[in-house]
Motif scaffolding. Structure first.
Motif, PDB file in Angstrom:
ATOM      1  N   ARG A  61       0.853  -1.196   0.000  1.00 31.20           N
ATOM      2  CA  ARG A  61       0.000   0.000   0.000  1.00 31.20           C
ATOM      3  C   ARG A  61       0.891   1.249   0.000  1.00 31.20           C
ATOM      4  O   ARG A  61       1.760   1.401   0.861  1.00 31.20           O
ATOM      5  CB  ARG A  61      -0.923   0.027   1.231  1.00 31.20           C
ATOM      6  CG  ARG A  61      -2.030  -1.012   1.163  1.00 31.20           C
ATOM      7  CD  ARG A  61      -2.902  -0.986   2.426  1.00 31.20           C
ATOM      8  NE  ARG A  61      -3.371   0.357   2.762  1.00 31.20           N
ATOM      9  CZ  ARG A  61      -4.373   0.983   2.143  1.00 31.20           C
ATOM     10  NH1 ARG A  61      -4.998   0.396   1.134  1.00 31.20           N
ATOM     11  NH2 ARG A  61      -4.749   2.188   2.528  1.00 31.20           N
ATOM     12  N   HIS A  85      -1.798  -1.495  -4.045  1.00 30.82           N
ATOM     13  CA  HIS A  85      -2.703  -0.355  -4.208  1.00 30.82           C
ATOM     14  C   HIS A  85      -1.944   0.939  -3.933  1.00 30.82           C
ATOM     15  O   HIS A  85      -1.191   1.035  -2.966  1.00 30.82           O
ATOM     16  CB  HIS A  85      -3.878  -0.491  -3.225  1.00 30.82           C
ATOM     17  CG  HIS A  85      -4.944   0.543  -3.397  1.00 30.82           C
ATOM     18  ND1 HIS A  85      -5.743   0.622  -4.522  1.00 30.82           N
ATOM     19  CD2 HIS A  85      -5.361   1.543  -2.575  1.00 30.82           C
ATOM     20  CE1 HIS A  85      -6.602   1.618  -4.379  1.00 30.82           C
ATOM     21  NE2 HIS A  85      -6.394   2.200  -3.209  1.00 30.82           N
ATOM     22  N   LEU A 111      -4.292  -0.559 -10.316  1.00 29.85           N
ATOM     23  CA  LEU A 111      -3.607  -0.507  -9.017  1.00 29.85           C
ATOM     24  C   LEU A 111      -3.708   0.867  -8.362  1.00 29.85           C
ATOM     25  O   LEU A 111      -3.296   1.023  -7.204  1.00 29.85           O
ATOM     26  CB  LEU A 111      -2.117  -0.841  -9.191  1.00 29.85           C
ATOM     27  CG  LEU A 111      -1.756  -2.206  -9.768  1.00 29.85           C
ATOM     28  CD1 LEU A 111      -0.253  -2.282 -10.003  1.00 29.85           C
ATOM     29  CD2 LEU A 111      -2.207  -3.309  -8.818  1.00 29.85           C
ATOM     30  N   GLU A 113      -5.595   4.535  -7.251  1.00 28.31           N
ATOM     31  CA  GLU A 113      -6.757   5.349  -6.908  1.00 28.31           C
ATOM     32  C   GLU A 113      -6.314   6.807  -6.955  1.00 28.31           C
ATOM     33  O   GLU A 113      -5.549   7.262  -6.102  1.00 28.31           O
ATOM     34  CB  GLU A 113      -7.273   4.987  -5.520  1.00 28.31           C
ATOM     35  CG  GLU A 113      -8.445   5.842  -5.055  1.00 28.31           C
ATOM     36  CD  GLU A 113      -8.855   5.556  -3.618  1.00 28.31           C
ATOM     37  OE1 GLU A 113      -9.636   6.350  -3.063  1.00 28.31           O
ATOM     38  OE2 GLU A 113      -8.367   4.559  -3.043  1.00 28.31           O
TER      39      GLU A 113
END
Length: 223
Positions: A61, A85, A111, A113
């Protein structure tokens, strides 16, 4: 010796020897330039450096504060596992639009945002949403807000989280305590906060190259 010219040539040498030619990344930089984005992307060697740091950390992350055209985002996304992500924050909708096209071109959009709007507002909203901590945080946005970004980064971290801050040397201006440049003032306050904050252990590295004389902060959140 003309130092900047030498720095450029050395950067080119490093890129030619250690970073395979990548038509996608070249197209991303070209798209950013054609869209009139400011030339603030990391260099190829710096992008590869971020990529390697993400791999060494084993990050799943990532939080990036400051997307621009997404060049650095793509470098980091390529280091993630398939279930990784990235949340990346961009103020300017036109920059974000370019970045979104670049992410699709690089086939890493699944992957990523991309959140558009003032970063401090986005971070506050993420806190309200209960967004989980990140393994790796890259701060590369407006420098006057660096201290605020660091405070938020610590809120979104856990023991072992790696925090990177870019452009923290400012051609040596950080030692000028009388500077009125808000970017220098913000970076100096960033250092002050790092020095006083027991939650993080950090150092800074000076760099030279195609991006001039600058550097980055590297920190790890303590247990």
């Amino acid at each position: 010796m003309n130092q900047p010219t030498t720095w450029d040539k050395v950067d080119q040498y490093i890129t030619e020897r250690l970073i395979p030619q990548d038509s996608v990344l070249e197209e991303v930089l070209s798209a950013n330039q054609q869209a009139g984005l400011p030339p603030f992307d990391v260099s190829p060697s710096q992008g590869k450096f971020l990529n390697l740091l993400v791999q060494m950390k084993g990050a799943r992350r990532i939080l990036e504060i400051g997307t621009l055209g997404g060049y650095s985002t793509i470098w980091m996304a390529r280091a993630l596992p398939s279930d990784g992500h990235i949340v990346t924050l961009e103020l300017d909708p036109s920059h974000a639009q370019v970045a979104g096209v670049n992410f699709a071109l690089a086939q890493v959009d699944d992957l990523i945002e991309l959140r558009i709007g003032d970063a401090l507002g986005q971070l506050s909203q993420m806190k309200q949403e209960g967004v989980e901590p990140f393994d790796f945080i890259f701060i590369d946005a407006d420098k006057p807000n660096n201290p605020n970004y660091l405070q938020w980064a610590l809120q979104f971290s856990r023991p072992g989280t790696v925090i990177i801050g870019d452009n923290v040397i400012r051609e040596g201006e950080i030692i000028n305590k009388n500077s009125k440049d808000p970017r220098v003032v913000g970076v100096r306050e960033f250092y002050d906060l790092l020095a006083e904050e027991p939650k993080i252990s950090a150092t800074a590295i000076q760099t030279v190259g195609s991006k001039g004389y600058d550097g980055f902060v590297l920190g790890i959140v303590n247990s």
